[in-house]
Design a protein around this motif. Sequence first.
Motif, short mmCIF file in Angstrom:
data_model
loop_
_atom_site.label_atom_id
_atom_site.label_comp_id
_atom_site.label_asym_id
_atom_site.label_seq_id
_atom_site.Cartn_x
_atom_site.Cartn_y
_atom_site.Cartn_z
N PHE A 84 23.78 14.42 -7.43
CA PHE A 84 23.53 15.80 -7.32
C PHE A 84 24.71 16.45 -6.79
CE2 PHE A 84 19.51 13.78 -7.47
CZ PHE A 84 18.77 14.33 -8.36
N CYS A 85 25.97 15.88 -6.72
CA CYS A 85 27.01 16.54 -5.95
C CYS A 85 27.66 17.73 -7.35
CB CYS A 85 28.04 15.54 -5.80
SG CYS A 85 29.83 16.28 -5.37
N PRO A 86 27.89 18.76 -6.81
CA PRO A 86 28.31 19.90 -7.91
C PRO A 86 29.80 19.77 -8.05
CG PRO A 86 28.09 20.94 -5.65
CD PRO A 86 27.62 19.40 -5.40
N ASP A 87 30.64 19.30 -7.42
CA ASP A 87 32.23 19.30 -7.63
C ASP A 87 32.85 17.83 -7.45
OD1 ASP A 87 32.04 19.29 -4.70
OD2 ASP A 87 31.74 21.24 -4.67
N ILE A 88 33.24 17.64 -6.07
CA ILE A 88 34.13 16.62 -6.04
C ILE A 88 33.73 15.26 -6.82
CG2 ILE A 88 33.16 15.98 -3.77
CD1 ILE A 88 35.67 15.09 -2.62
N CYS A 89 32.35 14.80 -6.69
CA CYS A 89 31.85 13.60 -7.22
C CYS A 89 32.18 13.52 -8.76
CB CYS A 89 30.24 13.29 -6.81
SG CYS A 89 30.10 13.13 -4.96
N PRO A 90 31.58 14.44 -9.47
CA PRO A 90 32.00 14.41 -10.90
C PRO A 90 33.49 14.43 -11.17
CG PRO A 90 30.85 16.41 -10.52
CD PRO A 90 30.86 15.62 -9.31
N THR A 91 34.18 15.17 -10.32
CA THR A 91 35.52 15.11 -10.61
C THR A 91 36.39 13.89 -10.33
OG1 THR A 91 35.70 17.49 -10.18
CG2 THR A 91 37.76 16.30 -9.96
N VAL A 172 25.35 17.25 0.38
CA VAL A 172 25.42 16.35 1.13
C VAL A 172 27.19 16.24 1.57
CG1 VAL A 172 25.97 13.95 1.74
CG2 VAL A 172 23.66 14.69 0.47
N ASP A 173 27.59 16.59 2.72
CA ASP A 173 29.13 16.74 3.25
C ASP A 173 29.49 15.03 3.16
OD1 ASP A 173 29.09 19.33 3.38
OD2 ASP A 173 28.40 19.35 5.37
N HIS A 174 30.49 14.95 2.45
CA HIS A 174 31.08 13.75 2.72
C HIS A 174 32.67 13.56 2.40
CE1 HIS A 174 31.42 13.13 -1.77
NE2 HIS A 174 30.52 14.05 -1.84
N SER A 175 33.19 12.48 2.92
CA SER A 175 34.93 12.52 2.75
C SER A 175 34.94 12.12 1.04
CB SER A 175 35.37 11.58 3.64
OG SER A 175 34.74 10.04 3.53
N GLY A 176 36.23 12.16 0.62
CA GLY A 176 36.32 11.93 -0.68
C GLY A 176 37.28 10.68 -1.02
N GLN A 177 37.85 9.97 -0.02
CA GLN A 177 38.71 8.86 -0.42
C GLN A 177 38.20 7.85 -1.05
OE1 GLN A 177 37.35 9.25 2.57
NE2 GLN A 177 37.45 7.35 3.93
N VAL A 178 38.82 6.97 -2.17
CA VAL A 178 38.33 5.82 -2.69
C VAL A 178 38.83 4.59 -2.12
CG1 VAL A 178 38.81 4.68 -4.93
CG2 VAL A 178 38.44 6.95 -4.82
N ILE A 179 37.94 3.73 -1.69
CA ILE A 179 38.17 2.48 -0.99
C ILE A 179 38.71 1.43 -1.77
CG2 ILE A 179 37.24 0.87 0.73
CD1 ILE A 179 37.30 3.49 1.91
N MET A 180 39.52 0.59 -1.39
CA MET A 180 39.93 -0.43 -2.21
C MET A 180 39.84 -1.79 -1.70
SD MET A 180 43.92 0.86 -3.12
CE MET A 180 44.40 -0.66 -4.08
N THR A 181 39.01 -2.74 -2.11
CA THR A 181 39.06 -4.08 -1.66
C THR A 181 39.45 -5.18 -2.83
OG1 THR A 181 36.77 -4.33 -2.76
CG2 THR A 181 36.75 -3.47 -0.78
N ASP A 182 39.94 -6.30 -2.39
CA ASP A 182 40.40 -7.11 -3.11
C ASP A 182 39.42 -8.34 -3.53
OD1 ASP A 182 40.02 -8.81 -0.88
OD2 ASP A 182 42.22 -9.11 -0.21
#
Length: 212
Positions: A84-91, A172-182
């Motif tokens: 339901f995020c209006p901006d950062i998530c769909p982007t 919902v306020d949340h950070s926007g970094q993408v996590i990398m796992t091997d």
Amino acid sequence: MALSGVQKTVLVTVAAIALVVGLTVNKALRPAPLNEAELQAAGVYLFDAPRPVPDIRLTSSTGADWGRGDLEGQWNLLFFGYTFCPDICPTTMAELRQLTLSLPEEDRRQLQVTMISVDPNRDTPQQLHSYLSFFDAGFNGATGDPGELARLAQALSVAYIEPDTSEENYLVDHSGQVIMTDPQGRYVGFIRPPLRPAELSQLLPRIMAKAD
């Protein structure tokens, strides 16, 4: 039949040329070394040593159990957001789609993108599945118990604030970094927003190859 001196010289010369050609081809095919400035310019931060990921229990967007074991066997990009995020998530999800589709096919097969919901109150597996299907890129999703979600987010240094779910159309306020796992399921770094798909499509295959 014994070889003449000329024949021996020719064979040695051919072998030497083959060795040089082989080394040259190998060097050309080997990914260029990564440097800190190049990574930071693309928003990529890799740790000196991988960090463990806790064994949590969530539910995937397909309705199956989802946990640390699902991170093993391939590289993973994890994004904590909500449908339901209006901006950062769909982007961000659109940028991840652009990134994955621009990778060489072999690297694309070795990479899984998963959206982990920070809004388990509304994001059922069915809701996640419907949302991710829109991007048509083979993305996975995970949702579930708030306590399990918080434990995973804390281990991956992801921040979010649990909302007041009594309000209609809450955010919902949340950070926007993408996590990398091997492929061993270890936390190896993260990508800061905004994502740069063009640069990342060149860097990711080299990061994946470097850690093989």
